[in-house]
Design an enzyme around this catalytic site. Structure first.
Site, mmCIF file in Angstrom:
data_model
loop_
_atom_site.group_PDB
_atom_site.id
_atom_site.type_symbol
_atom_site.label_atom_id
_atom_site.label_comp_id
_atom_site.label_asym_id
_atom_site.label_seq_id
_atom_site.Cartn_x
_atom_site.Cartn_y
_atom_site.Cartn_z
ATOM 1 N N SER A 1 51.259 -18.937 -18.201
ATOM 2 C CA SER A 1 51.072 -17.834 -17.255
ATOM 3 C C SER A 1 50.460 -16.615 -17.920
ATOM 4 C CB SER A 1 52.427 -17.380 -16.704
ATOM 5 O OG SER A 1 53.039 -18.382 -15.984
ATOM 6 N N HIS B 1 45.597 -23.214 -14.988
ATOM 7 C CA HIS B 1 46.756 -22.461 -14.500
ATOM 8 C C HIS B 1 46.992 -22.718 -13.017
ATOM 9 C CE1 HIS B 1 48.830 -18.375 -13.649
ATOM 10 N NE2 HIS B 1 49.713 -19.251 -14.079
ATOM 11 N N GLU C 1 43.415 -21.573 -11.753
ATOM 12 C CA GLU C 1 42.551 -20.749 -12.610
ATOM 13 C C GLU C 1 42.164 -21.584 -13.832
ATOM 14 O OE1 GLU C 1 44.163 -16.219 -11.781
ATOM 15 O OE2 GLU C 1 45.219 -17.404 -13.279
ATOM 16 N N ASN D 1 47.931 -13.140 -12.280
ATOM 17 C CA ASN D 1 49.104 -12.495 -12.898
ATOM 18 C C ASN D 1 48.798 -11.106 -13.453
ATOM 19 O OD1 ASN D 1 50.761 -14.572 -12.210
ATOM 20 N ND2 ASN D 1 50.637 -15.604 -14.187
#
Ligand SMILES: CCCCCCCC(=O)CC(=O)SCCNC(=O)CCNC(=O)[C@H](O)C(C)(C)COP(=O)(O)OP(=O)(O)OC[C@H]1O[C@@H](n2cnc3c(N)ncnc32)[C@H](O)[C@@H]1OP(=O)(O)O
Ligand SMILES: NC(=O)C1=CN([C@@H]2O[C@H](COP(=O)(O)OP(=O)(O)OC[C@H]3O[C@@H](n4cnc5c(N)ncnc54)[C@H](O)[C@@H]3O)[C@@H](O)[C@H]2O)C=CC1
Length: 305
Positions: free
Chosen positions: A136, A157, A169, A207
């Site tokens: 992450s 991701h 991602e 994130n």
């Protein structure tokens, strides 16, 4: 078959996938890959952990099967069985990697632990095998530096819950080759997910925006400006988010939230000491008390009843 959607030769060669870590994310990745026709080996540290992973997959597949074959229990069972036919389990990551075309890592969010795993896998896996991390928040380049295959290493991701969230991602480091990037992109599309690409920067796209938002929600409540219930309701009804920030933190896992923010505050490239990601005492206290969110039955909210 999934590979039929693929256009890059490396992706077409991906048949066997190993997913290391069968927790919240790993189990979801195993499920969607197996559902898309890949042969998948799920690896975790113990038979108990693998059992937990299988349970996550079973309950998620049951929902999918019910939707696909509403009134036909035999068809539901056949669907679930077919997906499980594509899934093997193992506690031996090196052995699983030895026959993998793609290894996806989804273990605990800790750089040294991930590096140790990949260093071992690097000697066990064939030369053509692509490595990817579902981290992450950690730099993909730092994780890849434990191996000698930086050109065959990238970030992949996924989002939680994996079967439901359509985004992946894809992170390129300065060493990720064009063919590795193409293979990861095509693999993502074969899972019926939408890829976006991002440089190897803290939090990538989602994130990098989500973490400061969540932390500010906690600080807003710490300052006594509103209750967490009202903040959650406000963001759902006022901003159209499916979950409020406190519900989402409980969903993600507060230990993961803490790993991310501590890592960035203590040394994340460009974010060291930034007020934006300063650790939260409220989150520290919850994690200390093992209130990790939904997965432990309690976090900001109580899920035990
Ligand atoms: C500072 C900290 C930063 C942390 C960052 C770390 C984490 C990361 O690295 C990146 C992340 O993942 S961030 C988290 C991203 N995820 C989200 O934002 C989820 C937000 N929530 C939702 O989308 C919905 O509430 C959700 C889809 C979850 C549930 O939807 P609903 O509330 O409408 O509930 P349901 O009616 O039960 O479900 C809707 C449809 O989805 C199906 N479904 C849900 N969960 C499933 C699952 N696990 N497996 C299979 N199907 C599932 C459900 O069956 C239903 O389907 P339909 O009947 O067709 O609507
Ligand atoms: N929780 C979330 O919403 C998201 C998490 N991630 C990332 O995915 C990764 C995994 O997160 P979660 O699935 O939430 O964690 P989790 O705690 O649910 O699962 C991690 C699993 O990895 C296993 N594990 C730990 N060390 C291992 C090792 N050396 N070898 C094999 N298995 C090992 C654990 O036994 C556990 O089953 C982390 O890097 C996290 O940052 C990414 C997107 C979303």
């Amino acid at each position: 078959m999934a590979a039929a959607f693929s256009t890059s030769s490396a992706a077409a060669a991906i048949k066997n996938v190993t997913v290391v870590g069968g927790g919240l994310m790993g189990a979801g990745i195993v499920q969607v890959a197996a559902q898309s026709g890949y042969k998948v080996t799920m690896v975790d540290v113990s038979p108990d952990s693998l059992d937990k992973g299988r349970k996550i997959i079973s309950s998620s597949l049951a929902r999918v099967a019910k939707k696909k074959h509403a009134d036909d229990q035999a068809a539901q069972k056949a669907f679930v069985d077919k997906v499980f036919d594509n899934i093997a389990t193992s506690t031996d990551a090196a052995a699983a990697a030895a026959s993998a075309d793609l290894v996806i890592e989804a273990i605990v969010e800790n750089l040294a632990t991930k590096q140790k795993l990949f260093a071992a896998l690097d000697t066990a896996a064939p030369a053509h095998t692509i490595f990817a991390s579902n981290t992450s928040s950690l730099p993909i380049g730092d994780i890849a530096s434990a191996t000698k295959r930086g050109d065959r290493f990238g970030g992949l991701h996924f989002f939680n819950p994996v079967p439901q969230m359509k985004l992946v991602e894809i992170i390129r480091t300065k060493d990720t080759s064009d063919s590795t990037f193409a293979a990861l992109t095509d693999f993502t599309k074969a899972l019926s997910k939408s890829p976006v690409s991002c440089k190897d920067t803290p939090g990538f796209i989602v994130n990098r925006l989500l973490v400061p938002y969540m932390l500010e929600a906690v600080r807003l409540v710490e300052r006594g400006e509103a209750t967490k219930e009202d903040v959650d309701l406000a963001m759902k009804l006022g901003a159209g988010y499916p979950m409020g920030p406190f519900e989402l933190m409980d969903y993600v896992g507060l230990d993961t939230v803490k790993f991310i923010t501590d890592g960035w505050y203590e040394g994340g490239v460009g974010l060291k000491g930034e007020k934006l990601v300063e650790p939260s005492e409220t989150i520290n206290e919850l994690v200390k008390n093992k209130a990790l969110g939904r997965k432990s039955g309690k976090g900001f909210y109580d899920y035990s009843k």
